[in-house]
Motif scaffolding. Structure first.
Motif, PDB file in Angstrom:
ATOM      1  N   THR A   6       0.848  -1.203   0.000  1.00 35.90           N
ATOM      2  CA  THR A   6       0.000   0.000   0.000  1.00 35.90           C
ATOM      3  C   THR A   6       0.874   1.238   0.000  1.00 35.90           C
ATOM      4  OG1 THR A   6      -0.105   0.047   2.407  1.00 35.90           O
ATOM      5  CG2 THR A   6      -1.795  -1.260   1.250  1.00 35.90           C
ATOM      6  N   PRO A   7       0.369   2.336  -0.589  1.00 36.31           N
ATOM      7  CA  PRO A   7       1.138   3.593  -0.589  1.00 36.31           C
ATOM      8  C   PRO A   7       1.449   4.082   0.818  1.00 36.31           C
ATOM      9  CG  PRO A   7      -0.690   3.704  -2.149  1.00 36.31           C
ATOM     10  CD  PRO A   7      -0.875   2.442  -1.370  1.00 36.31           C
ATOM     11  N   GLU A   8       0.521   3.859   1.767  1.00 39.47           N
ATOM     12  CA  GLU A   8       0.738   4.334   3.127  1.00 39.47           C
ATOM     13  C   GLU A   8       1.948   3.652   3.761  1.00 39.47           C
ATOM     14  OE1 GLU A   8      -2.119   3.209   1.952  1.00 39.47           O
ATOM     15  OE2 GLU A   8      -3.239   5.115   1.801  1.00 39.47           O
ATOM     16  N   GLU A   9       1.984   2.325   3.610  1.00 36.26           N
ATOM     17  CA  GLU A   9       3.110   1.592   4.188  1.00 36.26           C
ATOM     18  C   GLU A   9       4.423   2.003   3.535  1.00 36.26           C
ATOM     19  OE1 GLU A   9       1.135  -2.694   5.401  1.00 36.26           O
ATOM     20  OE2 GLU A   9       1.790  -2.370   3.343  1.00 36.26           O
ATOM     21  N   ALA A  10       4.359   2.124   2.231  1.00 36.71           N
ATOM     22  CA  ALA A  10       5.574   2.485   1.495  1.00 36.71           C
ATOM     23  C   ALA A  10       6.025   3.887   1.870  1.00 36.71           C
ATOM     24  CB  ALA A  10       5.317   2.379  -0.011  1.00 36.71           C
ATOM     25  N   PHE A  11       5.069   4.806   2.003  1.00 36.65           N
ATOM     26  CA  PHE A  11       5.426   6.189   2.349  1.00 36.65           C
ATOM     27  C   PHE A  11       6.128   6.232   3.694  1.00 36.65           C
ATOM     28  CE2 PHE A  11       4.414  10.339   4.222  1.00 36.65           C
ATOM     29  CZ  PHE A  11       4.975  11.157   3.255  1.00 36.65           C
ATOM     30  N   GLY A  12       5.638   5.429   4.649  1.00 42.90           N
ATOM     31  CA  GLY A  12       6.248   5.417   5.969  1.00 42.90           C
ATOM     32  C   GLY A  12       7.699   4.970   5.934  1.00 42.90           C
ATOM     33  N   VAL A  13       8.004   4.093   5.053  1.00 38.97           N
ATOM     34  CA  VAL A  13       9.374   3.592   4.965  1.00 38.97           C
ATOM     35  C   VAL A  13      10.250   4.538   4.150  1.00 38.97           C
ATOM     36  CG1 VAL A  13      10.820   1.714   4.093  1.00 38.97           C
ATOM     37  CG2 VAL A  13       8.648   1.193   5.210  1.00 38.97           C
ATOM     38  N   LEU A  14       9.696   5.089   3.043  1.00 36.58           N
ATOM     39  CA  LEU A  14      10.504   5.871   2.099  1.00 36.58           C
ATOM     40  C   LEU A  14      10.694   7.329   2.554  1.00 36.58           C
ATOM     41  CD1 LEU A  14       9.033   4.576  -1.290  1.00 36.58           C
ATOM     42  CD2 LEU A  14      11.203   3.931  -0.233  1.00 36.58           C
ATOM     43  N   ARG A  15       9.767   7.861   3.382  1.00 39.34           N
ATOM     44  CA  ARG A  15       9.843   9.283   3.737  1.00 39.34           C
ATOM     45  C   ARG A  15      11.158   9.646   4.401  1.00 39.34           C
ATOM     46  NH1 ARG A  15       8.720  12.499   8.074  1.00 39.34           N
ATOM     47  NH2 ARG A  15       7.950  14.612   7.593  1.00 39.34           N
ATOM     48  N   PRO A  16      11.611   8.927   5.418  1.00 40.10           N
ATOM     49  CA  PRO A  16      12.880   9.320   6.042  1.00 40.10           C
ATOM     50  C   PRO A  16      14.065   9.207   5.091  1.00 40.10           C
ATOM     51  CG  PRO A  16      12.046   7.241   6.979  1.00 40.10           C
ATOM     52  CD  PRO A  16      10.958   7.810   6.138  1.00 40.10           C
ATOM     53  N   VAL A  17      14.024   8.208   4.216  1.00 35.57           N
ATOM     54  CA  VAL A  17      15.148   8.041   3.283  1.00 35.57           C
ATOM     55  C   VAL A  17      15.185   9.188   2.296  1.00 35.57           C
ATOM     56  CG1 VAL A  17      16.214   6.490   1.601  1.00 35.57           C
ATOM     57  CG2 VAL A  17      14.933   5.528   3.520  1.00 35.57           C
ATOM     58  N   CYS A  18      14.000   9.620   1.810  1.00 35.31           N
ATOM     59  CA  CYS A  18      13.940  10.718   0.834  1.00 35.31           C
ATOM     60  C   CYS A  18      14.367  12.042   1.498  1.00 35.31           C
ATOM     61  CB  CYS A  18      12.519  10.850   0.276  1.00 35.31           C
ATOM     62  SG  CYS A  18      12.049   9.471  -0.815  1.00 35.31           S
ATOM     63  N   VAL A  19      13.934  12.231   2.742  1.00 33.13           N
ATOM     64  CA  VAL A  19      14.322  13.455   3.459  1.00 33.13           C
ATOM     65  C   VAL A  19      15.821  13.485   3.648  1.00 33.13           C
ATOM     66  CG1 VAL A  19      14.145  14.664   5.681  1.00 33.13           C
ATOM     67  CG2 VAL A  19      12.083  13.700   4.610  1.00 33.13           C
ATOM     68  N   GLN A  20      16.364  12.376   4.042  1.00 32.76           N
ATOM     69  CA  GLN A  20      17.813  12.303   4.257  1.00 32.76           C
ATOM     70  C   GLN A  20      18.580  12.617   2.980  1.00 32.76           C
ATOM     71  OE1 GLN A  20      19.364  11.941   7.117  1.00 32.76           O
ATOM     72  NE2 GLN A  20      21.386  11.991   6.146  1.00 32.76           N
ATOM     73  N   LEU A  21      18.098  12.056   1.823  1.00 30.53           N
ATOM     74  CA  LEU A  21      18.769  12.303   0.549  1.00 30.53           C
ATOM     75  C   LEU A  21      18.660  13.769   0.148  1.00 30.53           C
ATOM     76  CD1 LEU A  21      20.250  11.284  -1.955  1.00 30.53           C
ATOM     77  CD2 LEU A  21      18.047  10.634  -2.946  1.00 30.53           C
ATOM     78  N   THR A  22      17.500  14.370   0.445  1.00 30.51           N
ATOM     79  CA  THR A  22      17.326  15.789   0.090  1.00 30.51           C
ATOM     80  C   THR A  22      18.302  16.653   0.876  1.00 30.51           C
ATOM     81  OG1 THR A  22      14.990  15.327  -0.296  1.00 30.51           O
ATOM     82  CG2 THR A  22      15.636  17.651  -0.152  1.00 30.51           C
ATOM     83  N   LYS A  23      18.516  16.279   2.160  1.00 28.71           N
ATOM     84  CA  LYS A  23      19.448  17.038   2.989  1.00 28.71           C
ATOM     85  C   LYS A  23      20.893  16.780   2.604  1.00 28.71           C
ATOM     86  CE  LYS A  23      16.492  17.202   7.118  1.00 28.71           C
ATOM     87  NZ  LYS A  23      16.330  16.718   8.517  1.00 28.71           N
ATOM     88  N   THR A  24      21.205  15.515   2.424  1.00 30.81           N
ATOM     89  CA  THR A  24      22.610  15.149   2.138  1.00 30.81           C
ATOM     90  C   THR A  24      22.661  14.283   0.887  1.00 30.81           C
ATOM     91  OG1 THR A  24      22.912  15.031   4.541  1.00 30.81           O
ATOM     92  CG2 THR A  24      24.718  14.200   3.124  1.00 30.81           C
ATOM     93  N   GLN A  25      23.229  14.855  -0.180  1.00 35.43           N
ATOM     94  CA  GLN A  25      23.297  14.109  -1.459  1.00 35.43           C
ATOM     95  C   GLN A  25      24.603  13.308  -1.518  1.00 35.43           C
ATOM     96  OE1 GLN A  25      22.861  17.721  -1.918  1.00 35.43           O
ATOM     97  NE2 GLN A  25      20.630  17.587  -1.889  1.00 35.43           N
ATOM     98  N   THR A  26      24.485  12.037  -1.115  1.00 31.29           N
ATOM     99  CA  THR A  26      25.651  11.150  -1.179  1.00 31.29           C
ATOM    100  C   THR A  26      25.279   9.858  -1.912  1.00 31.29           C
ATOM    101  OG1 THR A  26      25.103  10.067   0.909  1.00 31.29           O
ATOM    102  CG2 THR A  26      26.544  12.005   1.026  1.00 31.29           C
TER     103      THR A  26
END
Length: 1087
Positions: A6-26
């Motif tokens: 489900t999108p909800e479950e996926a969003f919960g997992v992907l949100r922190p990873v996407c935020v981290q990538l936006t802050k630090t591009q490595t």
């Protein structure tokens, strides 16, 4: 199954990873994101597509320098997302397209940025995946005029990568991505089928790229062969698909003359192209230059898949752009027809398929412009053909002739427009005549003679087209066998589509014009007729009307008359002296191999006697001319089928003449032609062919024998008939045989060789046809007589069944055989004997006092043997040898008729003895063979004569030669002296047994052969000597045993009682005894 559906479950997992990538591009953050994405389902990814793409796009857009590894990771992650989702917004599609393209942008130069190969490959795959992810009609909305600059940048970027990169992987990926961008993807439903308006809009858009795309692809295609065939194949496919889409006739005819103003800014509007008439003409002219370059390079590419793709290019452009690329039609058609005979079967098959499609659609014939171009190309080729055939190498000749073949195949019946031009027909024919010139310098052709008649026998071949089995020939101007096959196909096509009367008349004029042209003209005429029958031609033009069977038969009849005319059939093929009475066989000359065939029959034409001696080349030329004409007759039969039966009266007799020719090549080809005729006319075998036509053949022989000076080949026809027929022929030829014998009596000093060959064939046939010709009563009488003749050498046991009359009859038989053996036989004695013994009278026999008539074969053999007796002393060695062979066969045929055989053997004996004792080794060998046959068939009749006249000289010869052969080396086994020794040793044993020699004569034989048991003698002579003693054991085992034991005694004989003396034999010590091995073998056999 993914963990997060489900999108909800996926969003919960992907949100922190996407935020981290936006802050630090490595790189680590990007890889972490990609790892998490792999656990999300496609439906969930589709819902979160833009959210996930944001940090990735943000990373790409961040200003400032970035590490290549980071960009590569971002592009790979982005590609993963796009491969699992669809892009449903036009704006997103265009932005992603720009962002990915910018990864390889270099502001300092027009070339792609100098980045790693891995990054380039990742960007190319990203672009390709992006275009595939476009949903539904979004892909078509992408191709609007405003996108033109960005699309042009991507296209030029991909072209630069495909052209300049060293990595083969990047080159192929760039070309595949280019295919996707130009909507040429091989995937199904990408894009969907386009309607006319969509095609026109895309065509207008892509037309802006055509110059750059076509020139860059041309550079790639014509680049180094080492770049790999797959790159060239992909480039070719993009080239012709792009050109055929933009220059398609269907699109161009709907283009308005006035360009509509596009709703775009001015700079973009300047990039747009209006495909009006002038643009089409100018672009077509420029594309023609590129197409010529491509064809010139690709048509000789070493890889067959590249040449196969070239066929696809020709098909696509000619079918879709026949009006817009009319100037390219010539080079395109030339490329297609040039590949008709490609070495690759796949290319050949595709070419033929395309040609068949063109013929069905009337692409060439129905298109006046194409037909004119093709005719003009053929005109041009015909003009330059003689020069090209003279100057090019084998590969060049093959390519040029393939071109000619393809033009003829495509033009079909319209080829007559070219042939009706006298100038072009002359050039075409002279080129064919020139390239087909044979190399006639090989002396082996003249040297190879048919010394025996065994190879006159022929059995039908199982091949459905036996005439295809042609003699291998050598040409002056080429060595590649493919060129000759191609020339034959060209001539067959000319015969099929061209005006046959015109062509036959023209080449017949060349046939008459010069001896230099005659062989080539005959080869071409043969193929024209085969082609006209349409049996070997693939017809692409179904409406073409073939030559009627009646017309074809008329043409074949006229050619046949020309071939078999006196001046073209009876040519000088050897230096023959039989007609002039010279003895070339006895002369030692450098041309012995050529002139030694004293029994050859080929003669010069009538005017040749006054001409100087022919050269080797001229004789070779004549031999080949006759062979080509013979092959032609076989091809005519194949072309006409059973209709050829109507021409057998004029064709079969000349072919039989040549089948008996002494030149091996002519004889082989003529025999093959006879088989071809029997196949074509529906005869089951060669024998059937001759038997069914024997009446007119025999009539011709009989008539020609009366004028032998004019028809000196006549005996050869009879010889070939006898070799290839059966006993049913005998009643028909019996009278002719008598004519032959009468003619031989008249011309024995001039033409004996020809007649002796016929007699040999006749007797060989009789021996084969009548293996048991003897009367059973005579055979029984003979066996009884032989049994009685052996009684004197074994004790007769008189039992109760033996009467006084039996003893009296035994003594009378003995006295009679003794007289016969001593030669005391006269006709008066025979008559008295016949009168003294009244024959048994059959009740049904009306005239018992009259002997029954002899069978035909016995009468013939008797007449022939009488002639042989006279010719045995002929001064010509070859005739003597042949006569000895005939005499041998006569004895075999007459073996069951002793009343005819014995008087003739009595008369032949003095001459035979002369041959055995005072002739050349070759004649002695042959005479000894006759002696063995006589000994086997006549038995006691020869005993005293053999012992008195022959045995002493044979024994003396063996004794004389023994020391020579004992000292000789390995080469000695190839000499005539060795062969003579071997033959005598092999024959003496059977003669001793069949003639039942007495003790004194057996001792002479044993003494003469004893020395050949020595280990110093050649192995074959030792074996032959052992065979003599094996036969002697059967006749007189005791004497033989004693003789062998005196040479070497392997055992000591102990007396059975002390009062008896021991037996001592004079044998040499084992260490010094050369006879030891052979004596032991013989004694073992005796035991």
């Amino acid at each position: 199954m993914a963990v997060f559906d489900t999108p909800e479950e996926a969003f919960g997992v992907l949100r922190p990873v996407c935020v981290q990538l936006t802050k630090t591009q490595t790189v680590e953050n990007v890889e972490h994101l990609q790892t998490q994405l792999q656990a999300v389902s496609d439906t969930a990814l589709q819902e979160l597509q833009q959210y996930i793409l944001f940090p990735l796009r943000f990373t790409l857009k961040t200003p400032g320098p970035k590490r290549e590894r980071l960009i590569q990771s971002v592009v790979e992650c982005l590609t993963f997302v796009l491969s699992s989702t669809c892009v449903k917004e036009q704006e997103l599609l265009q932005e992603l397209f720009s962002e990915l393209s910018a990864c390889l942008y270099s502001p300092k130069s027009q070339k792609p940025a100098a980045v790693s190969e891995e990054l380039k490959l990742a960007v190319i795959r990203g672009l390709s995946t992006l275009m595939h992810s476009a949903y539904g009609d979004i892909i078509l909305t992408f191709y609007e005029p405003s996108i033109l600059p960005r699309l042009g940048f991507a296209v030029s970027l991909l072209l630069a990568l495909a052209e300049q990169e060293k990595s083969k992987q990047i080159k192929i990926a760039a070309l595949k991505c280019l295919q996707v961008l130009l909507l040429q993807c091989d995937c199904q439903d990408h894009p969907r089928s386009l309607d006319e308006l969509e095609q026109q809009q895309l065509g207008d858009l892509f037309a802006s790229f055509l110059p750059g795309v076509s020139t860059a692809l041309t550079r790639i295609i014509t680049g180094d062969f080492k770049q790999g065939h797959s790159i060239v194949v992909s480039s070719l496919k993009i080239f012709y698909k792009t050109v055929s889409f933009i220059m398609a006739d269907e699109q161009l005819k709907r283009i308005s003359k006035v360009q509509a103003k596009p709703a775009v800014e001015h700079r973009v509007a300047e990039l747009m192209v209006h495909r009006e008439a002038n643009w089409v003409k100018n672009t077509g002219d420029k594309l023609t230059i590129l197409i010529k370059k491509i064809i010139e390079c690709v048509s000789v590419h070493p890889h067959w898949k590249v040449r196969l793709e070239l066929v696809g290019l020709v098909e696509e452009l000619l079918l879709r752009c026949s009006q817009s690329l009319v100037e390219s039609a010539g080079p395109l058609l030339k490329a297609l027809v040039g590949l008709v005979n490609d070495e690759s079967p796949e290319v050949q098959a595709r070419c033929n398929k395309v040609l068949r499609h063109f013929a069905d659609q009337q692409v060439v014939v129905g298109n006046k412009a194409f037909a004119d171009i093709l005719s003009e190309s053929l005109h041009s080729l015909a003009t330059s053909l003689p020069r090209l055939m003279n100057s090019e190498d084998d590969q060049g000749k093959f390519s040029t002739l393939s071109l000619l073949f393809g033009y003829l195949k495509l033009l079909g019946p319209k080829v007559n427009f070219v042939l009706n031009s006298v100038a072009h027909l002359q050039r075409l024919s002279k080129a064919l005549i020139q390239v087909l010139e044979l190399d006639v310098a090989d002396i082996k052709i003249v040297e190879e003679r048919r010394w025996n008649s065994d190879n006159l026998n022929a059995s039908p071949k199982t091949a459905t087209q036996p005439w295809n089995q042609m003699q291998r020939r050598y040409f002056r101007f080429f060595t590649d066998e493919r060129i000759f096959l191609l020339l034959r196909q060209v001539c067959q096509l000319l015969g099929y589509y061209g005006n046959l009367y015109l062509l036959v008349d023209h080449f017949m004029e060349l046939y008459h014009e010069s001896v230099v042209y005659r062989k080539q003209a005959a080869m071409i005429l043969n193929e024209l007729v085969t082609g006209a029958a349409g049996l070997e031609v693939e017809d692409l033009h179904e409406k073409h009307i073939k030559t009627s069977p009646e017309e074809l038969r008329e043409i074949v009849t006229s050619i046949l008359e020309e071939y078999t005319s006196q001046e073209n059939w009876y040519l000088v093929t050897c230096m023959e002296a039989e007609e002039m009475g010279e003895e070339l066989m006895m002369k030692e000359s450098s041309l012995q191999a050529i002139t030694s065939g004293a029994h050859t029959h080929q003669v010069t034409s009538f005017l040749a006697f006054s001409k100087p001696s022919p050269t080797i080349c001229s004789m070779n030329s004549n031999i080949w001319q006759i062979c080509i004409q013979l092959e032609g007759i076989g091809q005519f039969a194949y072309a006409l089928g059973k209709d050829f039966r109507l021409l057998l009266m004029s064709a079969l007799y000349p072919v039989l003449e040549k089948a008996g020719d002494q030149t091996l090549l002519i004889s082989q080809v003529a025999t093959s032609t006879m088989v071809d005729i029997s196949h074509a006319c529906g005869y089951g075998s060669l024998q059937h062919l001759i038997n069914q036509n024997s009446d007119y053949l025999v009539n011709g022989i009989s008539l020609n024998l009366r004028h032998l000076a004019l028809h000196h080949h006549t005996p050869k026809v009879l010889e070939v008939m006898l070799r290839n027929s059966d006993a049913s022929l005998l009643p028909l030829v019996a009278d002719v045989v008598q004519d032959v014998l009468v003619t031989l009596d008249q011309f024995y000093d001039k033409r004996a060789a020809s007649f002796v060959s016929v007699l040999h064939a006749l007797l060989a046939a009789l021996a084969q046809w009548f293996p048991d010709t003897g009367d059973l009563g005579q055979l029984q009488e003979q066996s009884l007589g032989e049994e009685g003749s052996h009684l004197h050498r074994r004790p007769v046991t008189l039992g109760n069944s033996t009467t006084a009359e039996d003893i009296e009859q035994f003594l009378l038989n003995y006295l009679k055989e003794k007289d016969v053996a001593d030669g005391n036989v006269s006709d008066i004695d025979n008559e008295e004997e016949e009168q003294s013994v009244p024959p048994e009278v059959d009740e049904n026999d009306i005239r018992p006092d009259v002997e029954p008539p002899l069978p035909v074969q016995i009468q013939i053999a008797t007449d022939v043997m009488e002639r042989c007796i006279h010719l045995l002393s002929d001064k010509n060695l070859q005739i003597r040898l042949k006569i000895l062979d005939v005499l041998d066969l006569c004895v075999v045929v007459l073996q069951s008729h002793k009343n005819q055989l014995l008087p003739l053997a009595h008369r032949a004996w003095p001459s035979l003895v002369h041959r055995l004792t005072q002739d050349t080794p070759l004649a002695v060998l042959r005479a000894f063979k006759v002696l063995r046959t006589l000994g086997g068939k006549c038995g006691d009749f020869l005993r005293s004569r053999f012992c008195k006249d022959v045995l002493p000289k044979l024994a003396g010869s063996l004794v004389t030669q023994a020391p020579i052969s004992a000292r000789a080396g390995p080469v000695y086994s190839h000499t005539l002296a060795f062969k003579l020794q071997l033959a005598v040793l092999q024959g003496l044993g059977p003669l001793c047994e069949t003639l039942d020699l007495g003790e004194g004569d057996l001792n002479k034989v044993a003494d003469a052969c004893l020395i050949y048991l020595s280990a110093k003698q050649p192995v074959k002579l030792q074996e032959a000597a052992r065979s003599v003693f094996l036969h002697l054991m059967k006749v007189d085992p005791d004497s033989t045993w004693l003789l062998l034991n005196e040479l070497h005694c392997p055992v000591q004989f102990t007396p059975p009682h002390p009062s008896l003396r021991p037996v001592r034999l004079r044998s040499a010590p084992e260490q010094q005894n050369p006879y030891l091995a052979n004596v032991r073998l013989l004694l073992r056999e005796l035991q």
